[in-house]
Design a protein around this motif. Structure first.
Motif, short mmCIF file in Angstrom:
data_model
loop_
_atom_site.label_atom_id
_atom_site.label_comp_id
_atom_site.label_asym_id
_atom_site.label_seq_id
_atom_site.Cartn_x
_atom_site.Cartn_y
_atom_site.Cartn_z
N SER A 85 88.23 81.24 35.52
CA SER A 85 89.06 80.46 34.60
C SER A 85 89.51 79.15 35.24
O SER A 85 89.62 78.12 34.56
N VAL A 86 89.75 79.19 36.54
CA VAL A 86 90.12 77.96 37.25
C VAL A 86 88.98 76.94 37.15
O VAL A 86 89.18 75.78 36.78
N ALA A 87 87.79 77.40 37.45
CA ALA A 87 86.63 76.50 37.42
C ALA A 87 86.36 76.00 36.01
O ALA A 87 86.02 74.83 35.81
N GLU A 88 86.48 76.91 35.06
CA GLU A 88 86.22 76.55 33.66
C GLU A 88 87.14 75.40 33.22
O GLU A 88 86.71 74.45 32.58
N THR A 89 88.42 75.52 33.57
CA THR A 89 89.39 74.49 33.19
C THR A 89 89.04 73.14 33.80
O THR A 89 89.06 72.10 33.12
N VAL A 90 88.70 73.16 35.07
CA VAL A 90 88.33 71.90 35.74
C VAL A 90 87.11 71.28 35.08
O VAL A 90 87.09 70.07 34.80
N LEU A 91 86.10 72.10 34.79
CA LEU A 91 84.84 71.55 34.26
C LEU A 91 85.02 71.03 32.83
O LEU A 91 84.45 70.00 32.47
N ARG A 92 85.84 71.72 32.02
CA ARG A 92 86.09 71.22 30.65
C ARG A 92 86.82 69.88 30.70
O ARG A 92 86.59 69.00 29.88
N ASP A 93 87.66 69.75 31.72
CA ASP A 93 88.41 68.50 31.88
C ASP A 93 87.53 67.36 32.38
O ASP A 93 87.56 66.25 31.84
N LEU A 94 86.75 67.64 33.39
CA LEU A 94 85.97 66.56 34.03
C LEU A 94 84.63 66.29 33.38
O LEU A 94 84.05 65.21 33.56
N LEU A 95 84.13 67.26 32.62
CA LEU A 95 82.81 67.09 31.98
C LEU A 95 82.94 67.33 30.48
O LEU A 95 82.34 68.27 29.94
N PRO A 96 83.72 66.50 29.77
CA PRO A 96 83.97 66.76 28.34
C PRO A 96 82.70 66.72 27.50
O PRO A 96 82.66 67.32 26.43
N GLU A 97 81.67 66.05 27.99
CA GLU A 97 80.43 65.96 27.22
C GLU A 97 79.51 67.15 27.44
O GLU A 97 78.42 67.21 26.86
N TYR A 98 79.91 68.09 28.29
CA TYR A 98 79.09 69.28 28.56
C TYR A 98 79.66 70.50 27.84
O TYR A 98 80.88 70.66 27.73
N ARG A 99 78.75 71.37 27.37
CA ARG A 99 79.18 72.71 27.01
C ARG A 99 79.42 73.47 28.31
O ARG A 99 78.62 73.33 29.26
N VAL A 100 80.49 74.26 28.38
CA VAL A 100 80.75 75.08 29.57
C VAL A 100 80.48 76.53 29.20
O VAL A 100 81.17 77.10 28.34
N LEU A 101 79.48 77.13 29.83
CA LEU A 101 79.17 78.54 29.57
C LEU A 101 79.76 79.39 30.68
O LEU A 101 79.57 79.11 31.85
N ARG A 102 80.49 80.42 30.29
CA ARG A 102 81.10 81.34 31.25
C ARG A 102 80.38 82.67 31.19
O ARG A 102 80.14 83.19 30.09
N TYR A 103 80.05 83.22 32.34
CA TYR A 103 79.29 84.47 32.37
C TYR A 103 79.90 85.34 33.47
O TYR A 103 79.82 85.01 34.65
#
Lengths: 159, 159, 159, 159, 159
Positions: C24-42
């Motif tokens: 969840s920590v990583a997901e939050t960072v990536l959604r913030d820094l890479l808004p143009e990317y879909r973030v897939l969590r597995y």
């Protein structure tokens, strides 16, 4: 009714080296949780035979596998464990198939009853994991992320 | 009568490093149990030569292989054992062929007679395993799943 | 607006074995820094399941991944760590994708609060690294070359 | 007379790290025993450079290779030995070429003269093995199967 | 004048984890010795990121690479070193590219100045090796075969 060749398939690989019949435990769980899948069981001599058997089951159409290894207590057994693990990881990297690689190490417990209980519980819990991963996709285990889950022993929980 | 090129083939790989002629033991078993197969014997210097030799026998048409390695007692021998094991596991993952990877470790027993007996028995038992796996398919070893079977030493049985 | 199938994608892989929800920590960072990317969590059971999951996310189109493993303190855990690492390195060699392989080792700290802090900080710092590598190309981390940067603990600086 | 491009080729790979010029020993043996082969010599810095060099020589047409590594006494040297071995085994599995992987470990002997003698003898004996394997096929080393042959030191014989 | 896309290319990979800027040392050497090559510099977080970065530089056209890793003193660092080494060796086996894999281990010296000197000297010496291997072909290092050459420390000479 779809033709047999198109039935989904899941595999269980175990060994004659193992001192607990973990394969039957996993087979029962998978038949119960994945009624629409054929369950293929493949018993091989020991853990180093598992990656090749896994490849053959994938070639027969399996989308997921559970492998159940029993690892002896000597140094050579640990090296064999490493070779088997590298083999299964390589296979999953090459094929993208879901391969749940389960092992019980003979030196995990000195009491035979405890060791057997670990083996049975671990096989059951990971067969359930395999079923969830195959049916639930990316989100299947998400609620348990970071929860300190253990298989075969009590979970330790999050920090 | 089928042409020679179509005869089924099984391979035996052993080494000049070994102190017991395990290859001849395995060859005899396989000729007896698999009369419809050609048995190819390939002797190489040491265990790190085995994976390449295995590849060559597979390229010559072998469906199954038994490899018979002799592992010295030093740390470098254990690392060589690991490299050989990774190589054979990789080969089985890439080709799906049945590769029964057998080794005797020189430090398994201090008595030369005991060590020789382990080597002979293990080669024989695993050659029988190879024959069963090639002829019996997935179900060949199923009755022995989880039975604590050992090769070269007495089986320890299930817990 | 580009069709969904063409959206850039980045993946987060974590485990139920972990005792901290680093995903969840990583997901939050990536959604913030890479808004143009879909973030897939597995989320998968344990570290040996990570390389296969990584392959599946790459097959779903991800250009970069962060994997968050939790490694137990026993010898077998270290061997599993090695197998996972070899698997991820092999995957990155085969595909050229950016795979940031992050692990926390349970024996890094004896104080649970300290261990949790290491895990959270390391997940955050490496998610930032992944975002920089994906957006900044070869030059993204150049200013920090040889600077003794650490993640999860204070940096040690250059000699 | 066949064109140069079709001449059979065998390769010798050695290192600048080595403290004995094993490459020249192997080269002399191969030129003598394989007069119909071109002998390519390739010197690289250390043992981790060997697998890539081996690939390049195979791409240049070599059917067989002897690699001559010198392994330092530290733990990191042993790990590098393992990585090199895995690389060469992988190459032989991917290509089926005959790769005789020879190493001398600096801690095999404390006396420099003894160590040099081991290195020279081992390079010579394994170059002879390579020539036999290339010319004699599967049966080349069969008479020595299980005979406890050693290279660089006296053979220990069968049990 | 050849188009940019056809310029020869050589790569330098280093890390932010490193405590010495070895990448700049290697870059300077390569620009000096290989004026006809583009020199690509790629800084990644740590050693396990190197093999994937190496793959990307090869995909961008590099014929040769020098990788500069800094390895911590803990057991996990040694295992990461092994995984990185296996990854780079695998890449060289798959592509045949010249990959000079250089590492400095933090426990090589206790004096920071000595450690820095080792790192700088080793990066320079191996960048020179890479340039020689790319320009001189098989014969480039032949005069130094078996000469006990060391990088970062004084050479030890032949026995």
């Amino acid at each position: 009714m779809r033709p047999a060749g198109e039935t989904k398939c899941v595999g269980v690989i175990d060994t004659t080296f193992s001192r607990v019949d973990m394969g039957s435990v996993a087979e029962t769980v998978l038949r119960d949780l994945l009624p629409e899948y054929r369950v293929l069981r493949y018993t091989v001599p020991g853990i180093k035979d598992i990656p090749g058997a896994a490849r053959r089951l994938i070639d027969m159409g399996c989308e997921g596998l559970i492998t159940l290894g029993w690892v002896g207590p000597a140094e050579v057994d640990k090296l064999s464990y490493l070779a088997m693990s590298v083999g299964l990881v390589t296979l999953s990297v090459l094929t993208g198939k879901v391969i749940v690689d389960v092992t019980v190490h003979e030196d995990e417990a000195s009491d035979p009853r405890e060791l057997k209980e670990i083996a049975v519980n671990r096989a059951r819990a990971h067969a359930e994991n395999l079923a969830k991963l195959l049916k639930g996709g990316l989100d299947a285990l998400r609620p348990l992320a970071g929860q300190g889950i253990r298989q075969g022993r009590p979970s330790v929980g999050p920090l």
